[in-house]
Design a protein around this motif. Structure first.
Motif, mmCIF file in Angstrom:
data_model
loop_
_atom_site.group_PDB
_atom_site.id
_atom_site.type_symbol
_atom_site.label_atom_id
_atom_site.label_comp_id
_atom_site.label_asym_id
_atom_site.label_seq_id
_atom_site.Cartn_x
_atom_site.Cartn_y
_atom_site.Cartn_z
ATOM 1 N N ARG A 347 3.798 -28.139 27.484
ATOM 2 C CA ARG A 347 3.612 -29.404 26.784
ATOM 3 C C ARG A 347 2.380 -29.326 25.879
ATOM 4 N NH1 ARG A 347 5.712 -34.272 26.689
ATOM 5 N NH2 ARG A 347 4.420 -36.107 26.282
ATOM 6 N N GLY A 348 2.515 -29.929 24.713
ATOM 7 C CA GLY A 348 1.422 -29.940 23.751
ATOM 8 C C GLY A 348 1.880 -30.620 22.479
ATOM 9 N N ALA A 349 1.394 -30.137 21.336
ATOM 10 C CA ALA A 349 1.756 -30.752 20.059
ATOM 11 C C ALA A 349 1.630 -29.737 18.940
ATOM 12 C CB ALA A 349 0.870 -31.955 19.773
ATOM 13 N N VAL A 350 2.548 -29.835 17.979
ATOM 14 C CA VAL A 350 2.352 -29.164 16.697
ATOM 15 C C VAL A 350 1.440 -30.065 15.879
ATOM 16 C CG1 VAL A 350 3.445 -28.347 14.570
ATOM 17 C CG2 VAL A 350 4.594 -28.013 16.782
ATOM 18 N N VAL A 351 0.348 -29.499 15.396
ATOM 19 C CA VAL A 351 -0.666 -30.269 14.673
ATOM 20 C C VAL A 351 -0.658 -29.847 13.215
ATOM 21 C CG1 VAL A 351 -3.132 -30.798 14.484
ATOM 22 C CG2 VAL A 351 -2.076 -30.530 16.741
ATOM 23 N N LEU A 352 -0.680 -30.829 12.321
ATOM 24 C CA LEU A 352 -0.777 -30.599 10.883
ATOM 25 C C LEU A 352 -2.071 -31.219 10.383
ATOM 26 C CD1 LEU A 352 0.478 -29.753 8.110
ATOM 27 C CD2 LEU A 352 1.473 -32.052 8.020
ATOM 28 N N VAL A 353 -2.885 -30.411 9.703
ATOM 29 C CA VAL A 353 -4.139 -30.875 9.103
ATOM 30 C C VAL A 353 -3.995 -30.775 7.595
ATOM 31 C CG1 VAL A 353 -6.631 -30.546 8.939
ATOM 32 C CG2 VAL A 353 -5.449 -30.110 11.109
ATOM 33 N N GLU A 354 -4.223 -31.903 6.895
ATOM 34 C CA GLU A 354 -4.167 -31.962 5.440
ATOM 35 C C GLU A 354 -5.545 -32.357 4.922
ATOM 36 O OE1 GLU A 354 0.234 -33.679 4.534
ATOM 37 O OE2 GLU A 354 -0.948 -34.783 6.032
ATOM 38 N N ILE A 355 -6.144 -31.483 4.117
ATOM 39 C CA ILE A 355 -7.512 -31.658 3.636
ATOM 40 C C ILE A 355 -7.473 -31.974 2.143
ATOM 41 C CG2 ILE A 355 -9.780 -30.553 3.425
ATOM 42 C CD1 ILE A 355 -8.845 -28.623 5.679
ATOM 43 N N PRO A 356 -8.182 -32.992 1.684
ATOM 44 C CA PRO A 356 -8.164 -33.299 0.254
ATOM 45 C C PRO A 356 -8.712 -32.131 -0.570
ATOM 46 C CG PRO A 356 -9.188 -35.068 1.519
ATOM 47 C CD PRO A 356 -9.020 -33.924 2.452
ATOM 48 N N PHE A 361 -7.687 -23.651 -5.521
ATOM 49 C CA PHE A 361 -8.439 -22.516 -5.017
ATOM 50 C C PHE A 361 -8.976 -22.763 -3.617
ATOM 51 C CE2 PHE A 361 -8.870 -22.639 -9.671
ATOM 52 C CZ PHE A 361 -8.116 -21.511 -9.948
ATOM 53 N N MET A 362 -8.433 -23.738 -2.949
ATOM 54 C CA MET A 362 -8.836 -24.037 -1.573
ATOM 55 C C MET A 362 -7.605 -24.116 -0.699
ATOM 56 S SD MET A 362 -10.775 -27.433 -0.115
ATOM 57 C CE MET A 362 -10.878 -27.769 1.648
ATOM 58 N N ASP A 363 -7.612 -23.397 0.404
ATOM 59 C CA ASP A 363 -6.538 -23.524 1.391
ATOM 60 C C ASP A 363 -6.801 -24.794 2.188
ATOM 61 O OD1 ASP A 363 -5.426 -21.199 0.545
ATOM 62 O OD2 ASP A 363 -6.119 -19.970 2.203
ATOM 63 N N ASN A 364 -5.986 -25.800 1.974
ATOM 64 C CA ASN A 364 -6.272 -27.126 2.527
ATOM 65 C C ASN A 364 -5.221 -27.617 3.515
ATOM 66 O OD1 ASN A 364 -4.396 -27.374 0.327
ATOM 67 N ND2 ASN A 364 -4.805 -29.561 0.236
ATOM 68 N N ILE A 365 -4.280 -26.748 3.906
ATOM 69 C CA ILE A 365 -3.224 -27.132 4.839
ATOM 70 C C ILE A 365 -3.240 -26.167 6.025
ATOM 71 C CG2 ILE A 365 -0.741 -27.446 5.148
ATOM 72 C CD1 ILE A 365 -2.037 -29.442 3.200
ATOM 73 N N VAL A 366 -3.251 -26.707 7.241
ATOM 74 C CA VAL A 366 -3.215 -25.884 8.451
ATOM 75 C C VAL A 366 -2.219 -26.495 9.425
ATOM 76 C CG1 VAL A 366 -4.568 -24.731 10.241
ATOM 77 C CG2 VAL A 366 -5.687 -25.444 8.114
ATOM 78 N N ALA A 367 -1.375 -25.663 10.031
ATOM 79 C CA ALA A 367 -0.440 -26.100 11.075
ATOM 80 C C ALA A 367 -0.548 -25.137 12.250
ATOM 81 C CB ALA A 367 0.994 -26.138 10.551
ATOM 82 N N PHE A 368 -0.502 -25.664 13.485
ATOM 83 C CA PHE A 368 -0.647 -24.817 14.669
ATOM 84 C C PHE A 368 -0.142 -25.569 15.890
ATOM 85 C CE2 PHE A 368 -4.684 -26.932 13.678
ATOM 86 C CZ PHE A 368 -4.901 -27.681 14.823
ATOM 87 N N TRP A 369 -0.070 -24.862 17.008
ATOM 88 C CA TRP A 369 0.288 -25.439 18.300
ATOM 89 C C TRP A 369 -0.974 -25.662 19.105
ATOM 90 C CZ3 TRP A 369 3.926 -27.848 20.915
ATOM 91 C CH2 TRP A 369 3.877 -27.879 22.312
ATOM 92 N N ARG A 370 -1.085 -26.854 19.711
ATOM 93 C CA ARG A 370 -2.222 -27.160 20.583
ATOM 94 C C ARG A 370 -1.712 -27.522 21.975
ATOM 95 N NH1 ARG A 370 -6.733 -30.554 18.009
ATOM 96 N NH2 ARG A 370 -7.309 -28.432 17.398
ATOM 97 N N PRO A 371 -2.018 -26.729 23.006
ATOM 98 C CA PRO A 371 -1.600 -27.074 24.371
ATOM 99 C C PRO A 371 -2.219 -28.396 24.819
ATOM 100 C CG PRO A 371 -2.385 -24.801 24.240
ATOM 101 C CD PRO A 371 -2.756 -25.459 22.955
#
Length: 498
Positions: A347-356, A361-371
């Motif tokens: 059990r956990g969550a897929v997390v999406l982070v969106e950075i303005p 030239f900036m990597d502003n999107i991150v997705a991952f699994w968090r237990p």
């Protein structure tokens, strides 16, 4: 990308005496080396980068080239070659590189003599650079033609790596672990301290890495099978030094500047500028979740709670040159990356982070699994998964496939925004239900056929009122069968409008 390069400098130099002594006596298991690191206090880097690698700008760093036969195009079995990458710029910390061959495993000694230096940026180059080391490696393979050794994988910077398949160009990246991404505290970037490349077998090649940082040590093992799709089998072992609740497993990092969801973010000639525009999740309950990516006015973190997810990935959905009109970046040829967990992750969550961001030239999107359960200090956790680099669209099964998402302000209705979602198949038999959270109102839901049997269009209006953000959910079901769920977080624009 500036953020990706910056992350490469935020790590730790492997300096544990027990590890050095063990490595000198023979090929130590890198997993055991990581365990030994985790049992000791973290030691931060202390040796500054020496000349000629210190103080370089972007152009000067690009003026350092691995020499063929010394650090470039080193044969590695019948179908692979290796480039060893120089330090400098955003990559100051040394990575020990070991290559296996007919005589067994050997560590490659570092020297400035392995590289050429562009005389426009460099004078006399010293024969030695004490404390410097390789910053990573590049793997080559005849991917697109039998007589050309194309790049297929790069491991460089923090614990970042990226790969491509046939007819692709580099886009989004993966990494061994994320820590604190999108949270209130500064993000932490454990880094590769050692990479070990094994001899290929049956066309596949295996790469191991040791990672280290203030909060954890770890080990990652990757088996790479390049082709039309490049598939990696990955085992990541995490060894926390402290309790960690903000871990990110199988993280993917990408860039999204603008697209048809909100094109006014950037005023240039290109209709789209992004490496990825969709987070797609096949969750443990059998739902397909389509979450278009955005460039919000403020940092946004979304969590999709799940039990043992089937797959999640970042996708580039538009695949024609005309979608981007960019002859240099070739965004239409950038890969999707899909994570398929193995063994059940609980059990956990897929997390999406969106950075303005205001530029590309900036990597502003991150997705991952968090237990759901924090990882305890002194514990050991292994996560197995497949990571596929592909041009194929998400696997929707029998559920409606979301083809594109667009939105724009309703100029005759101030304070209202229209959303347009195109899906596969005809409008007949397609049931759509929309809802919103946070006090925003939706209205005007409509479903109709697109011309030329292109699919169906679902459209609705959002009137947010005074709220700053609203989570939208559109359930799509055809003839009572499998459903797709379109999700989006609307945030107020930088000018305060909808």
């Amino acid at each position: 990308m500036r953020r990706r390069h910056f992350l490469g400098s935020a790590g730790a130099l492997l300096a544990a005496p027990a590890f050095r002594a063990a490595a000198q006596t023979g090929p130590l298991s890198l997993l055991e080396a990581a365990r030994a690191l985790a049992a000791q206090p973290y030691r931060a880097p202390s040796t500054p980068l020496p000349p000629p690698f210190a103080g370089l700008d972007y152009d000067a760093y690009r003026g350092i080239r691995p020499l063929p036969g010394r650090a470039a195009l080193l044969p590695h079995g019948p179908d692979y070659a290796v480039d060893l990458l120089p330090p400098g710029l955003f990559f100051p910390d040394p990575v020990r590189i070991e290559l296996s061959g007919a005589e067994g495993l050997r560590e490659v000694p570092f020297s400035p003599g392995l590289f050429s230096f562009d005389p426009r940026y460099f004078g006399e180059v010293p024969p030695q650079a004490p404390g410097a080391g390789f910053s990573g490696l590049r793997l080559r393979h005849p991917l697109n033609a039998p007589d050309a050794m194309d790049e297929v994988l790069v491991a460089q910077g923090a614990s970042y790596f990226r790969a491509i398949g046939r007819s692709m160009v580099y886009g989004l990246s993966a990494r061994a672990v994320a820590l604190g991404t999108g949270g209130p505290s500064p993000e932490e970037f454990p880094r590769f301290t050692q990479l070990r490349l094994h001899q290929p077998r049956d066309g596949r090649v295996r790469l191991e890495g040791v990672i280290d940082g203030p909060s954890l040590a770890g080990h990652i093992e990757m088996e790479l099978a390049p082709g039309a799709e490049t598939v990696m089998r990955i085992a990541a072992t995490i060894l926390p030094r402290r309790e960690i609740a903000d871990i990110g497993i199988a993280p993917l990092t990408s860039m999204y500047l603008k697209g048809p969801l909100r094109a006014s973010v950037s005023d240039d000639f290109r209709p789209r500028v992004h490496d990825s525009d969709l987070l797609f999740i096949e969750n443990g309950a059998g739902e397909r979740l389509w979450r278009p990516i955005s460039n919000p006015a403020r940092l946004q973190t979304s969590a999709f709670v799940d039990e043992s997810p089937v797959a999640f990935g970042l996708h580039q959905t538009a695949r024609s040159f005309e979608d981007y009109e960019d002859t240099e970046a070739r965004y239409h040829e950038r890969p999707n990356a899909v994570v398929r967990p193995e063994g059940g992750w609980g059990r956990g969550a897929v997390v999406l982070v969106e950075i303005p961001t205001g530029d590309e030239f900036m990597d502003n999107i991150v997705a991952f699994w968090r237990p759901e359960t924090p990882l305890g200090a002194g514990s050991e956790h292994r996560f197995d998964y497949r990571l596929t680099w592909t041009l194929s669209p998400p696997e929707a099964g029998r559920a409606p496939r979301v083809l594109q998402t667009r939105s724009g302000r309703e100029h005759d209705r101030p304070g209202t925004r229209r959303y347009v979602i195109d899906v596969s198949g005809p409008a007949a038999g397609l049931a759509a239900v929309v809802s919103s959270g946070g006090g925003a109102a939706t209205s005007g839901l409509s479903v109709f056929d697109l011309p030329g049997a292109r699919g169906a269009r679902v459209t609705f209006l959002l009137t947010p009122g005074d709220v700053a953000a609203a989570d939208l959910r559109l359930s799509l079901r055809r003839d009572g069968g499998a459903s797709s769920v379109w999700l989006h977080r609307w945030t107020r624009a930088r000018d305060g409008g909808v």
